[in-house]
Write an enzyme that holds these catalytic residues in place. Structure first.
Site, mmCIF file in Angstrom:
data_model
loop_
_atom_site.group_PDB
_atom_site.id
_atom_site.type_symbol
_atom_site.label_atom_id
_atom_site.label_comp_id
_atom_site.label_asym_id
_atom_site.label_seq_id
_atom_site.Cartn_x
_atom_site.Cartn_y
_atom_site.Cartn_z
ATOM 1 C CG ASP A 25 -16.690 -37.791 -34.021
ATOM 2 O OD1 ASP A 25 -17.803 -38.066 -33.529
ATOM 3 O OD2 ASP A 25 -15.917 -38.651 -34.486
ATOM 4 C CG HIS A 42 -25.687 -35.479 -28.919
ATOM 5 N ND1 HIS A 42 -24.555 -35.598 -29.693
ATOM 6 C CD2 HIS A 42 -26.293 -36.695 -28.964
ATOM 7 C CE1 HIS A 42 -24.487 -36.828 -30.186
ATOM 8 N NE2 HIS A 42 -25.530 -37.516 -29.757
ATOM 9 C CG LEU A 136 -18.743 -16.213 -38.244
ATOM 10 C CD1 LEU A 136 -17.363 -16.586 -38.792
ATOM 11 C CD2 LEU A 136 -18.809 -16.632 -36.769
HETATM 12 C C1 IPE Z 1 -19.407 -37.354 -38.395
HETATM 13 O O1 IPE Z 1 -19.379 -37.958 -37.141
HETATM 14 C C2 IPE Z 1 -20.642 -36.547 -38.553
HETATM 15 C C3 IPE Z 1 -20.835 -35.459 -37.607
HETATM 16 C C4 IPE Z 1 -19.995 -34.996 -36.739
HETATM 17 C C5 IPE Z 1 -22.099 -34.823 -37.713
HETATM 18 P P1 IPE Z 1 -19.696 -39.500 -36.954
HETATM 19 O O2 IPE Z 1 -19.351 -39.807 -35.549
HETATM 20 O O3 IPE Z 1 -21.063 -39.822 -37.403
HETATM 21 O O4 IPE Z 1 -18.640 -40.165 -37.953
HETATM 22 P P2 IPE Z 1 -18.237 -41.690 -38.212
HETATM 23 O O5 IPE Z 1 -19.437 -42.386 -38.738
HETATM 24 O O6 IPE Z 1 -17.780 -42.249 -36.916
HETATM 25 O O7 IPE Z 1 -17.121 -41.631 -39.206
HETATM 26 C C1 IPE Z 2 -20.738 -36.102 -32.915
HETATM 27 O O1 IPE Z 2 -20.548 -36.860 -31.784
HETATM 28 C C2 IPE Z 2 -22.149 -35.598 -33.034
HETATM 29 C C3 IPE Z 2 -22.915 -36.222 -34.116
HETATM 30 C C4 IPE Z 2 -22.484 -37.094 -34.980
HETATM 31 C C5 IPE Z 2 -24.296 -35.809 -34.231
HETATM 32 P P1 IPE Z 2 -20.846 -38.415 -31.765
HETATM 33 O O2 IPE Z 2 -22.268 -38.610 -31.376
HETATM 34 O O3 IPE Z 2 -20.460 -39.056 -33.044
HETATM 35 O O4 IPE Z 2 -19.890 -38.896 -30.600
HETATM 36 P P2 IPE Z 2 -19.031 -40.224 -30.552
HETATM 37 O O5 IPE Z 2 -18.198 -40.268 -31.784
HETATM 38 O O6 IPE Z 2 -20.001 -41.359 -30.484
HETATM 39 O O7 IPE Z 2 -18.223 -40.077 -29.321
HETATM 40 MG MG MG Z 3 -18.735 -39.906 -33.708
#
Ligand code: IPE
Ligand code: IPE
Ligand code: MG
Length: 252
Positions: A25, A42, A136
């Site tokens: 995240d 990303h 792995l």
């Molecule tokens: C969780 O991240 C899912 C992934 C990392 C793929 P999100 O950023 O979507 O989570 P929430 O919704 O903030 O909890």
């Molecule tokens: C995690 O990073 C990747 C996915 C959920 C696909 P985020 O896109 O949730 O990044 P933040 O949380 O908005 O910074």
């Molecule tokens: Mg996020």
């Protein structure tokens, strides 16, 4: 298989976590902080995956599970979702041969029916190609939700044992989408949030949890080493007392 993914037996505990599961995240915030579009975060996140795969091999981890796209992430703006799908496809194309050459088995779990037929085909081929690799196992959770997993397992159980009236753990666990892996020893969430966000709900029952403020694109070898170091300081009791844990270690 029935001893996997169960709270009924105590798994072996080694200094290095056998299975590491990560919620990657913070990509969006990483990019925003740099006045870049979220997608740049990303892309950078894909690079971090490569580093962490290598680092897991170096550390002696056997299973690495990465949450790439949750069943709730469809709620994001359409252009972000389609860019994420494209990145996933490109990463798959680019990385599969390298993974195969490095003896890595690739698995993708989640409800894949919502992905394009082209992507589904690529996933199937990548899994088939790497299926016998042993160094792995990397699992990508895509359109994955912990509740979806438990429910799809129950539905599979109902089909395979239609007369069943009483469900026990060992009936369900062979049908969970990660039945091929032991439960995670170490869970890591980057990006500062302290929640599970519908990741591996069943499988995380006794996993050690580690949260870090570091955004996923900045999570590298040193950060993984710190997480493992934190894990090594935990005492995994699985319901027992500390004295029992110490006695069982002495006995083994
Ligand atoms: C969780 O991240 C899912 C992934 C990392 C793929 P999100 O950023 O979507 O989570 P929430 O919704 O903030 O909890
Ligand atoms: C995690 O990073 C990747 C996915 C959920 C696909 P985020 O896109 O949730 O990044 P933040 O949380 O908005 O910074
Ligand atoms: Mg996020």
């Amino acid at each position: 298989m029935s001893e996997l993914s169960t709270t009924q037996t105590i798994p072996p505990v080694d200094a290095v976590p056998n299975h590491v599961a990560i919620i990657m995240d913070g990509n969006g915030r990483w990019a925003t902080q740099r006045f870049m579009p979220r997608v740049a975060g990303h892309s950078k996140g894909v690079e971090a995956v490569r580093t962490i795969v290598e680092a897991c091999i170096e550390q002696g981890v056997s299973y690495l599970t990465l949450f790439a796209f949750s069943s709730e992430n469809w709620r994001r703006p359409e252009d972000e979702v389609s860019i994420l799908m494209r990145l996933f496809m490109i990463a798959l194309e680019r990385e599969v041969n390298r993974m195969h050459a490095n003896n890595i088995r690739l698995k993708v779990v989640g409800d894949l029916t919502r992905f394009s037929p082209e992507l589904q085909e690529k996933i199937r081929k990548a899994e088939a190609l790497t299926n016998d690799n042993t160094r792995l196992t990397v699992t990508i959770c895509a359109n994955y939700g912990g509740r979806w997993d438990v429910i799809q397992a129950m539905n599979k159980l109902l089909v395979s044992e239609p007369g069943i009236t009483q469900i026990e753990e060992h009936h369900l666990t062979p049908h969970l989408s990660m039945a091929y892996a032991p439960e995670p020893d170490l869970f890591i969430r980057t990006g500062g949030e302290q929640r599970i966000s519908n990741f591996l709900l069943w499988q995380l029952a006794y996993t050690e949890l580690y949260f870090t403020d570091t955004y996923w694109p900045d999570f590298g070898r040193a950060e993984l080493a710190s997480a493992i170091q934190s894990y090594q300081q935990r005492e995994r009791r699985f319901g027992r007392t500390s004295a029992q844990v110490i006695a069982s270690k002495k006995a083994s």
